[in-house]
Design a protein around this motif. Sequence first.
Motif, PDB file in Angstrom:
ATOM      1  N   PHE A  11       0.883  -1.159   0.000  1.00  0.00           N
ATOM      2  CA  PHE A  11       0.000   0.000   0.000  1.00  0.00           C
ATOM      3  C   PHE A  11       0.927   1.217   0.000  1.00  0.00           C
ATOM      4  N   ASP A  12       0.802   2.055  -1.031  1.00  0.00           N
ATOM      5  CA  ASP A  12       1.666   3.227  -1.164  1.00  0.00           C
ATOM      6  C   ASP A  12       0.891   4.504  -0.844  1.00  0.00           C
ATOM      7  N   SER A  13       1.571   5.429  -0.152  1.00  0.00           N
ATOM      8  CA  SER A  13       1.015   6.781   0.032  1.00  0.00           C
ATOM      9  C   SER A  13       1.993   7.739  -0.627  1.00  0.00           C
ATOM     10  N   GLY A  26       0.252  -0.760  -4.648  1.00  0.00           N
ATOM     11  CA  GLY A  26       1.586  -0.505  -5.202  1.00  0.00           C
ATOM     12  C   GLY A  26       2.499  -1.677  -4.928  1.00  0.00           C
ATOM     13  N   GLY A  27       3.798  -1.406  -4.982  1.00  0.00           N
ATOM     14  CA  GLY A  27       4.793  -2.451  -4.774  1.00  0.00           C
ATOM     15  C   GLY A  27       5.463  -2.808  -6.093  1.00  0.00           C
ATOM     16  N   SER A  28       6.731  -3.227  -5.981  1.00  0.00           N
ATOM     17  CA  SER A  28       7.497  -3.489  -7.204  1.00  0.00           C
ATOM     18  C   SER A  28       6.872  -4.601  -8.038  1.00  0.00           C
ATOM     19  N   VAL A  30       3.790  -5.499  -8.200  1.00  0.00           N
ATOM     20  CA  VAL A  30       2.499  -5.073  -8.774  1.00  0.00           C
ATOM     21  C   VAL A  30       2.734  -4.209 -10.013  1.00  0.00           C
ATOM     22  N   HIS A  31       3.603  -3.186  -9.874  1.00  0.00           N
ATOM     23  CA  HIS A  31       3.873  -2.319 -11.037  1.00  0.00           C
ATOM     24  C   HIS A  31       4.469  -3.143 -12.177  1.00  0.00           C
ATOM     25  N   PHE A  32       5.401  -4.022 -11.812  1.00  0.00           N
ATOM     26  CA  PHE A  32       6.045  -4.853 -12.845  1.00  0.00           C
ATOM     27  C   PHE A  32       5.002  -5.729 -13.543  1.00  0.00           C
ATOM     28  N   GLN A  91      13.666  13.235  -8.455  1.00  0.00           N
ATOM     29  CA  GLN A  91      14.145  13.095  -7.063  1.00  0.00           C
ATOM     30  C   GLN A  91      12.986  12.755  -6.147  1.00  0.00           C
ATOM     31  N   ARG A  92      13.181  11.752  -5.299  1.00  0.00           N
ATOM     32  CA  ARG A  92      12.091  11.370  -4.398  1.00  0.00           C
ATOM     33  C   ARG A  92      12.647  11.149  -2.999  1.00  0.00           C
ATOM     34  N   ASP A  93      11.868  11.559  -1.985  1.00  0.00           N
ATOM     35  CA  ASP A  93      12.230  11.255  -0.598  1.00  0.00           C
ATOM     36  C   ASP A  93      11.307  10.157  -0.114  1.00  0.00           C
ATOM     37  N   GLY A 232       6.833   3.667  -9.425  1.00  0.00           N
ATOM     38  CA  GLY A 232       6.648   2.420 -10.175  1.00  0.00           C
ATOM     39  C   GLY A 232       7.171   2.498 -11.595  1.00  0.00           C
ATOM     40  N   ALA A 233       7.708   3.681 -11.990  1.00  0.00           N
ATOM     41  CA  ALA A 233       8.186   3.802 -13.380  1.00  0.00           C
ATOM     42  C   ALA A 233       9.323   2.811 -13.646  1.00  0.00           C
ATOM     43  N   GLY A 234      10.214   2.649 -12.664  1.00  0.00           N
ATOM     44  CA  GLY A 234      11.333   1.717 -12.841  1.00  0.00           C
ATOM     45  C   GLY A 234      10.839   0.287 -13.003  1.00  0.00           C
ATOM     46  N   ASP A 235       9.847  -0.074 -12.210  1.00  0.00           N
ATOM     47  CA  ASP A 235       9.309  -1.450 -12.295  1.00  0.00           C
ATOM     48  C   ASP A 235       8.489  -1.633 -13.567  1.00  0.00           C
TER      49      ASP A 235
HETATM   50  P1  AMP Z   1       9.970   2.504  -8.350  1.00  0.00           P
HETATM   51  O1  AMP Z   1       9.313   3.853  -8.407  1.00  0.00           O
HETATM   52  O2  AMP Z   1       9.969   1.791  -9.665  1.00  0.00           O
HETATM   53  O3  AMP Z   1      11.319   2.577  -7.715  1.00  0.00           O
HETATM   54  O4  AMP Z   1       9.093   1.566  -7.412  1.00  0.00           O
HETATM   55  C1  AMP Z   1       8.300   2.066  -6.368  1.00  0.00           C
HETATM   56  C2  AMP Z   1       7.628   0.906  -5.677  1.00  0.00           C
HETATM   57  O5  AMP Z   1       8.592   0.189  -4.895  1.00  0.00           O
HETATM   58  C3  AMP Z   1       6.558   1.367  -4.719  1.00  0.00           C
HETATM   59  O6  AMP Z   1       5.297   0.876  -5.165  1.00  0.00           O
HETATM   60  C4  AMP Z   1       6.939   0.788  -3.348  1.00  0.00           C
HETATM   61  O7  AMP Z   1       5.863   0.129  -2.715  1.00  0.00           O
HETATM   62  C5  AMP Z   1       8.042  -0.201  -3.649  1.00  0.00           C
HETATM   63  N1  AMP Z   1       9.123  -0.150  -2.652  1.00  0.00           N
HETATM   64  C6  AMP Z   1       9.618   0.949  -2.028  1.00  0.00           C
HETATM   65  N2  AMP Z   1      10.626   0.600  -1.175  1.00  0.00           N
HETATM   66  C7  AMP Z   1      10.766  -0.754  -1.265  1.00  0.00           C
HETATM   67  C8  AMP Z   1      11.639  -1.721  -0.636  1.00  0.00           C
HETATM   68  N3  AMP Z   1      12.558  -1.384   0.273  1.00  0.00           N
HETATM   69  N4  AMP Z   1      11.516  -3.012  -1.008  1.00  0.00           N
HETATM   70  C9  AMP Z   1      10.609  -3.370  -1.931  1.00  0.00           C
HETATM   71  N5  AMP Z   1       9.750  -2.523  -2.537  1.00  0.00           N
HETATM   72  C10 AMP Z   1       9.819  -1.220  -2.222  1.00  0.00           C
END
Ligand code: AMP
Length: 310
Positions: A11-13, A26-28, A30-32, A91-93, A232-235
């Motif tokens: 779950f992403d905020s 969200g989550g890697s 899921v996006h992938f 850039q992301r925090d 999630g753009a990277g995934d």
């Molecule tokens: P990305 O923007 O492609 O780097 O991926 C962002 C996604 O990675 C988000 O949906 C997060 O839920 C997930 N994420 C963030 N930190 C972690 C972590 N330490 N391990 C696994 N997944 C993560």
Amino acid sequence: MSVVVVGSVAFDSIKTPTGSIDETLGGSAVHFSLAASLFGPVRLVGVVGSDFPAEHRDLLSSRGIDLEGLETVEGGETFRWSGEYHRDMDQRDTLSVELNVFEDFEPKIPRSYRGGNFLFLGNGSPVTQASVLDQMDNAPLVVVDTMDLWIQTARSELESLLGRVDLLVLNEQEASLLSDEKNVVKAGRIIQKMGPRFVVIKQGQHGSLISHRGGEVSLPALPLAEVEDPTGAGDSFAGGMLGALSRASSSDLDSLKVSVAWGTVTASFCCQGFGVAGILSADRELLQERFEQYRKMIDLGTASIPQLAP
Ligand code: AMP
């Protein structure tokens, strides 16, 4: 051929200069998966708590994503991540990470996933990633993602994993950290010597670089006038890339170049909505149309090319 993905389900905020969203899917993994499912069948391995709603499962299943490998920990809570982007969307925090059930996740690969599929090891501990590789009977292509945390805390485990994979995908900052080299070309060459045949370095709005045994190939990003949320753009990039490779059942350099182009185009959809809304707005027709636009953009056209030397 299917693509097997192991990674986070979350779950992403998210906050960006244009808005915010709380506790969205969200989550890697899921996006992938959502990206790769635009190309063909996907098999997901991940973990959630009992708070993970049936509607999210239904959404993933409706996209042809096999959830046999999605474990549910009864009484547990799903992984939560929150992040904020500033004016420069590259850039992301990270604001908070609650690992919850992901902390003790020991991926179990269902028997039906084990043979003959392309494998994506989403961002995670290299020890966990290696344990997945140990369970696969035969994966014709193994692609791994990593992040600064693992480069800093588990470098030797990561380096031994790199000796067992075909392709590493990482961003420019991570490549520089792993190679101790600021120049992206030199960084790619150093990382290749650690094992992978190919290194794909993501450079955000500047595109991506493929480092291979014979040199480098650089492909631009698809220029976007509006970016809502790059989470999630990277995934999604990796999902599009692996989805396209798996559809071609090939992993040579020429196929990889085309697949990186598909990954680039797929990731552009991800950036145009919050959470998974961007990638969900894509279908195969829209993706194909945008791929043709991208292809035209990188083609030098038919104008005569001055010959400067005989
Ligand atoms: P990305 O923007 O492609 O780097 O991926 C962002 C996604 O990675 C988000 O949906 C997060 O839920 C997930 N994420 C963030 N930190 C972690 C972590 N330490 N391990 C696994 N997944 C993560």
